[in-house]
Write a protein that holds these residues in place. Structure first.
Motif, PDB file in Angstrom:
ATOM      1  N   PRO A 181       0.838  -1.206   0.000  1.00 32.36           N
ATOM      2  CA  PRO A 181       0.000   0.000   0.000  1.00 32.36           C
ATOM      3  C   PRO A 181       0.875   1.258   0.000  1.00 32.36           C
ATOM      4  N   LYS A 239       0.441   4.392   0.804  1.00 29.23           N
ATOM      5  CA  LYS A 239       0.425   5.313   1.946  1.00 29.23           C
ATOM      6  C   LYS A 239       1.494   4.963   2.992  1.00 29.23           C
ATOM      7  N   ILE A 240       1.593   3.693   3.316  1.00 28.04           N
ATOM      8  CA  ILE A 240       2.548   3.315   4.372  1.00 28.04           C
ATOM      9  C   ILE A 240       3.993   3.450   3.870  1.00 28.04           C
ATOM     10  N   HIS A 241       4.224   3.118   2.608  1.00 29.01           N
ATOM     11  CA  HIS A 241       5.579   3.236   2.080  1.00 29.01           C
ATOM     12  C   HIS A 241       5.976   4.704   1.904  1.00 29.01           C
ATOM     13  N   ILE A 285      -1.104   6.028  10.914  1.00 25.00           N
ATOM     14  CA  ILE A 285      -0.090   5.642   9.925  1.00 25.00           C
ATOM     15  C   ILE A 285       1.317   5.858  10.494  1.00 25.00           C
TER      16      ILE A 285
END
Lengths: 308, 308
Positions: free
Chosen positions: B41, B43-45, B121
């Protein structure tokens, strides 16, 4: 005596599993109690112990040891890893319960970690459990080649990382409150959020037990089925049971307007799906020594029929 | 050409170090950029990359590689571990900056991770970086025996755990706002919160480079001096520099009524203490190949004289 047991595996099976489970849970609890003792600084070790020794089903460590024994390994070689996966599980629950995440007040019938120790300590207790998990595997595993230990650490770290458990948590957060979540997206969440750590757990059990790559991959499939099975059952229980029966807040999926299997495919279809996963897991065990496969068959049945 | 360099180590030293540092920082940045790519995903990276590739001094990876090279190892064998320690450092900053911890809005001149990506996050990005650190060491280290890799993982996990970095963070939280914090308690905080990861970093560099136990222990002492030195200088800069000069909120120690070296022992005495630590670190390097020790000597001088 040993001979008698071997002659009656079918008859002994249900009783045998309860005893097997109790013995494994007991060994793990003792090991965890010893590893996370009342050290300085007291506060952080208290917080770690609070969540780690708060009961729970111990599915992760039992799966780790059962996978190890399935391929012919001794329980003892998998014990540090079994403790490690329970630490990682506890860490993920502590962080998941935080106000900025699921904001849960109750876990296993007790106030959540941050409710007791405050958010800062809860964040750190999670971090410390994660570090301790790797420390345990690296420093306390004996009777296994370092090559296998390195493989175990790589496998476990990948399972819980940004393409494993955390990918599922992120997908879960992002879908929260959305009106339309597809079944495909729901499966992505659970394959990562729930199944990935179980897969890692079963695979590292097999590696530690001296299993072949083929055996490890079969265990990965079994664990994926168990993971999804666990989640479907969880979703069903959330709508059919009370908070008192569950030991955690019931009905919260509906309140949070969360995508669940019962919501997307009805309770009846969810139960069918669970049964299929149960059968598929057991199908993967064909070809293994039946006596050594018995614990995993029973574990799968146990998760399929659990009431809380 | 090589001969000329060897003849003039003293004259070349200051320039040599800048080039050495630039080259090491560049290698690490390239490796980090590659390891944490724009994967799903997203967003997390993105969140992981945001903090990991936000600049910073890269003291941890440089120390790791310098320790490896000091005992005769190649840079490449330490690169995955060098990336790992920077990931752990980034993770600890992300979690430290959270509202429930230090509640910081600014880091390295940019909004902190949770300000950009939200708290949930940010918590997960930290967790993911911690997991990835161990994955990197286990899966990407080549040319080192698995026995040494297992030792490295055990050493690093212990360094960052509840008796290492996290012990320091807990002691820091518990002393926050207290009227009387002893110098002894302050040292406990910094030996754990700052020095423990540097110690682990230097020791694993030595292990990966093929160093002896004795060499690893000397590097542990050097790293402890560097860690305390880093902190004393940090405390001094916090009272003597502006936010613009530091790239982070200045004067916050005084506002938070935090125990610092200048507060407990005056700025003058703090500068003396820093100089002693600098000398002690360099003293531990006596007996090593002077050419190979040059980067660590320069690194220590650089940390002692840094202005932000």
């Amino acid at each position: 005596m040993e001979e008698v047991f071997k002659q009656e595996p079918q008859i002994e099976e249900p009783f045998y599993f309860k005893a097997y489970l109790a013995e494994k849970v007991n060994s793990v609890n003792q090991a965890l109690d010893k590893v996370v003792s009342f050290k300085e600084p007291q506060k952080i070790h208290e917080a770690m112990r609070y969540s780690l020794l708060a009961g729970g089903k111990r599915v992760f460590p039992v799966l780790c040891m059962a996978a190890c024994e399935l391929v012919g390994g001794e329980e003892s070689v998998a014990m540090p890893a079994a403790c490690a996966v329970e630490m990682i599980h506890a860490m993920s629950l502590i962080h998941d319960d935080l106000p900025c995440m699921d904001n849960d007040d109750l876990r296993r019938g007790k106030p959540t970690n941050h409710k007791v120790f405050g958010e800062a300590i809860a964040v750190l207790a999670g971090d410390a459990l994660l570090a301790l998990a790797f420390e345990q595997i690296a420093n306390a595993t004996h009777g296994v080649s370092p090559t296998r230990i390195v493989r175990v650490i790589g496998e476990l770290a990948k399972a819980i990382g940004s393409e494993g458990v955390i990918a599922g948590q992120v997908a879960d957060i992002q879908s929260s409150g959305l009106a339309n979540v597809s079944l495909e997206h729901l499966e992505f969440i659970h394959v990562h959020k729930t199944a990935a750590l179980l897969e890692g757990t079963a695979v590292i059990g097999a590696i530690l037990g001296g299993g072949s790559d083929e055996q490890a991959e079969k265990l990965r499939k079994i664990a994926r089925c168990i993971g999804l099975l666990f989640q479907v059952v969880d979703d069903i229980l959330d709508v059919t049971k009370s908070s008192a029966e569950l030991g955690k807040t019931a009905g919260k999926d509906a309140i949070a307007n969360k995508a669940t299997y019962p919501k997307l495919m009805s309770i009846e279809k969810s139960r069918e799906f669970a049964e299929n996963l149960n059968q598929e897991a057991k199908h993967q065990l064909v070809g293994f020594d039946p006596e050594k496969a018995a614990p995993l068959i029973s574990l799968t049945n146990y998760l399929a029929s659990r009431q809380n």
